[in-house]
Design a protein around this motif. Structure first.
Motif, short mmCIF file in Angstrom:
data_model
loop_
_atom_site.label_atom_id
_atom_site.label_comp_id
_atom_site.label_asym_id
_atom_site.label_seq_id
_atom_site.Cartn_x
_atom_site.Cartn_y
_atom_site.Cartn_z
N ARG A 121 0.83 -1.21 0.00
CA ARG A 121 0.00 0.00 0.00
C ARG A 121 0.87 1.26 0.00
O ARG A 121 0.57 2.23 -0.70
N LEU A 122 1.97 1.24 0.76
CA LEU A 122 2.88 2.38 0.77
C LEU A 122 3.46 2.62 -0.63
O LEU A 122 3.55 3.76 -1.09
N CYS A 123 3.86 1.55 -1.30
CA CYS A 123 4.45 1.68 -2.63
C CYS A 123 3.45 2.28 -3.62
O CYS A 123 3.83 3.07 -4.49
N GLU A 124 2.17 1.93 -3.46
CA GLU A 124 1.15 2.52 -4.33
C GLU A 124 1.00 4.01 -4.07
O GLU A 124 0.85 4.81 -5.00
N ILE A 125 1.05 4.40 -2.79
CA ILE A 125 0.98 5.83 -2.45
C ILE A 125 2.12 6.59 -3.11
O ILE A 125 1.92 7.63 -3.75
N TYR A 126 3.33 6.05 -2.99
CA TYR A 126 4.49 6.78 -3.50
C TYR A 126 4.60 6.68 -5.03
O TYR A 126 5.13 7.59 -5.67
N ARG A 127 4.10 5.61 -5.61
CA ARG A 127 4.06 5.52 -7.07
C ARG A 127 3.19 6.66 -7.63
O ARG A 127 3.58 7.36 -8.56
N ARG A 128 2.04 6.83 -7.02
CA ARG A 128 1.11 7.84 -7.51
C ARG A 128 1.66 9.26 -7.28
O ARG A 128 1.59 10.11 -8.18
N LYS A 129 2.20 9.51 -6.09
CA LYS A 129 2.67 10.86 -5.79
C LYS A 129 3.92 11.21 -6.61
O LYS A 129 4.09 12.36 -7.05
N SER A 130 4.79 10.23 -6.82
CA SER A 130 5.96 10.46 -7.66
C SER A 130 5.54 10.78 -9.09
O SER A 130 6.06 11.73 -9.71
N ALA A 131 4.60 10.00 -9.63
CA ALA A 131 4.13 10.23 -11.00
C ALA A 131 3.48 11.60 -11.12
O ALA A 131 3.65 12.29 -12.14
N LEU A 132 2.74 12.01 -10.09
CA LEU A 132 2.11 13.33 -10.11
C LEU A 132 3.16 14.43 -10.19
O LEU A 132 3.06 15.34 -11.03
N MET A 133 4.17 14.35 -9.33
CA MET A 133 5.19 15.41 -9.33
C MET A 133 5.97 15.41 -10.63
O MET A 133 6.21 16.48 -11.23
N LEU A 134 6.38 14.24 -11.12
CA LEU A 134 7.15 14.18 -12.36
C LEU A 134 6.32 14.69 -13.54
O LEU A 134 6.85 15.38 -14.43
N GLY A 135 5.03 14.36 -13.56
CA GLY A 135 4.17 14.84 -14.63
C GLY A 135 4.03 16.36 -14.62
O GLY A 135 4.09 17.01 -15.68
N GLU A 136 3.89 16.93 -13.43
CA GLU A 136 3.80 18.39 -13.32
C GLU A 136 5.12 19.06 -13.69
O GLU A 136 5.14 20.13 -14.31
N MET A 137 6.23 18.42 -13.33
CA MET A 137 7.54 18.97 -13.71
C MET A 137 7.71 18.98 -15.22
O MET A 137 8.26 19.93 -15.79
N GLN A 138 7.26 17.91 -15.85
CA GLN A 138 7.37 17.85 -17.32
C GLN A 138 6.56 18.97 -17.97
O GLN A 138 6.97 19.53 -18.99
N LYS A 139 5.44 19.33 -17.37
CA LYS A 139 4.59 20.39 -17.93
C LYS A 139 5.17 21.78 -17.69
O LYS A 139 5.07 22.66 -18.54
N HIS A 140 5.76 21.99 -16.51
CA HIS A 140 6.06 23.35 -16.08
C HIS A 140 7.55 23.70 -16.00
O HIS A 140 7.90 24.88 -16.11
N PHE A 141 8.43 22.74 -15.80
CA PHE A 141 9.85 23.05 -15.63
C PHE A 141 10.51 23.38 -16.97
O PHE A 141 10.11 22.86 -18.02
N SER A 142 11.53 24.21 -16.88
CA SER A 142 12.37 24.44 -18.06
C SER A 142 13.00 23.11 -18.49
O SER A 142 13.45 22.34 -17.64
#
Length: 397
Positions: free
Chosen positions: A292-313
């Motif tokens: 269950r912990l791994c699922e939490i961190y899989r989702r939160k990591s993907a969220l942050m990486l996805g937002e970085m891809q959209k917004h970071f230089s």
């Protein structure tokens, strides 16, 4: 009066992360700087029930002094846990309980290094460990971290050139702060080189259970046939950091010295905390909990990486982690990373950790900074990365 402090502590600086967390207490600041487990990762109801049962059934056991090596029943359970889950219990190894893996690291340095001896460490590396080592006046020599773990070429060069090398400190799984995982090929070379140059290995594995991508890689300790590897494990990331329970697996001769050093430090790890860990391991489905912990961190990591891809230089480089809690970001060469981090928190109200907090040499130049995806809410990840993304474009331009 005027105080004169010991040389062991006078030059040790406050943790940069703890200082940034003070600024993060401002409710207007979005903190991407912490390294704590996600709030929804804690088994609160289970711990509440376990604690109530312990204090009802055997309160004196929970409140009385205990043995330094650890509560015997917990040690027995941990031996099985370490053997079956991590394969790190050799024929001449044993296990003791410590007050978090951090204590295992500190005691290892205390017992094996004299002032002036050299410790090799990944560069960057965990600031808590680096400060613990610095407090013993050892010489820290950094080995650069690549996407698949520390540089073998740099390690071999350091082993040849550095004097009085006693220990190599490494976090092979989802390294803090880089998030990198050492490949199996490199783990084998690390062990071979340390055997060749007669150097002990201090293997720190606080994040290894939090894999959410890729295949697991065996611990360096699984290669150990000589008692060369000291393995530190922890319940901080899979149960609770506040309980302060970790364990050390090592050759019995090494553990005897660690026990003596621990007696001088804290007598024993909190017995109530040990009893909570014991019942959690015995009475609950630990594998399901970790899943269950791994699922939490899989989702939160993907969220942050996805937002970085959209917004970071696109000029900001990142290491995509396969587990753990962190994302390591690097600005273009020549960037003033400290000014970037200062502006992020002062002007944009987003806190990140400057890479200088993790360097072996405290004044070493770096253009990297660390983000954490486990602690912030999803809303703050989205808002914080969007705001930080604007700064990356403005700052780099």
């Amino acid at each position: 009066m005027e105080y004169t402090f010991s040389s062991k502590i006078a030059t040790v600086k406050p943790s940069a992360i703890r200082e940034i967390l003070k600024m993060s207490s401002d409710p207007s600041v979005i903190s991407l700087a912490a390294g704590n487990p996600a709030p929804d990762a804690f088994p609160v109801k289970e711990v509440e029930k376990i604690t109530a049962d312990i204090l009802r059934e055997d309160p004196i056991l929970a409140l009385q002094y205990s043995v330094t090596e650890g509560y015997p029943a917990l040690r027995d359970t941990l031996r099985t846990f370490a053997r079956n889950r991590y394969d790190v219990m050799g024929a001449e190894d044993d296990l003791i309980v410590v007050s978090g893996a951090q204590q295992g690291l500190e005691l290892s340095c205390k017992c094996l290094c004299n002032e002036g001896d050299t410790m090799l460490c990944e560069d960057p590396s965990f600031v808590g460990a680096l400060n613990a080592f610095r407090s013993y006046n050892v010489h820290l020599a950094g080995i650069p971290v690549e996407e698949d773990g520390l540089s073998i070429e740099a390690l071999e060069k350091a082993l040849k050139e550095q004097k009085n090398v006693k220990l190599l400190y490494t976090i092979p799984n989802f390294q803090n702060p880089s998030g990198a995982t050492m490949s199996w090929e490199k783990r084998q070379r690390v062990y071979e080189l340390c055997r060749q140059y007669n150097v002990m290995i201090l293997e720190d594995n606080p994040y290894g259970d939090l894999r959410f991508e890729g295949e697991s890689v065996p611990a360096i300790k699984t290669l150990d046939e000589e008692g060369r590897v000291i393995y530190c494990g922890s319940f901080s990331k899979i149960l609770s950091p506040g309980l302060r329970v970790g364990f050390v697996v090592a050759n019995e001769a090494v553990l005897q010295k660690l026990v003596v050093a621990k007696q001088c430090a804290d007598v024993h790890t909190s017995i109530l905390s040990q009893l909570i860990c014991l019942r959690f391991l015995n009475d609950y489905d630990v594998e399901a909990h970790i899943g269950r912990l791994c699922e939490i961190y899989r989702r939160k990591s993907a969220l942050m990486l996805g937002e970085m891809q959209k917004h970071f230089s696109p000029e900001v480089r990142t290491i995509r982690p396969q587990g753990g809690l962190f994302i390591w970001c690097t600005l273009p060469q020549g960037s003033d990373m400290l000014e970037f981090c200062r502006r992020a928190v002062a002007d944009y109200k987003v806190a990140v950790v400057p890479g200088t907090a993790f360097t072996a040499k405290e004044d070493a130049p770096t253009t990297s900074f660390r983000l954490n995806f486990s602690t912030p809410t999803d809303e703050n990840i989205v808002r914080g990365i969007e705001i930080l993304g604007r700064l990356t474009h403005e700052f780099i331009r």
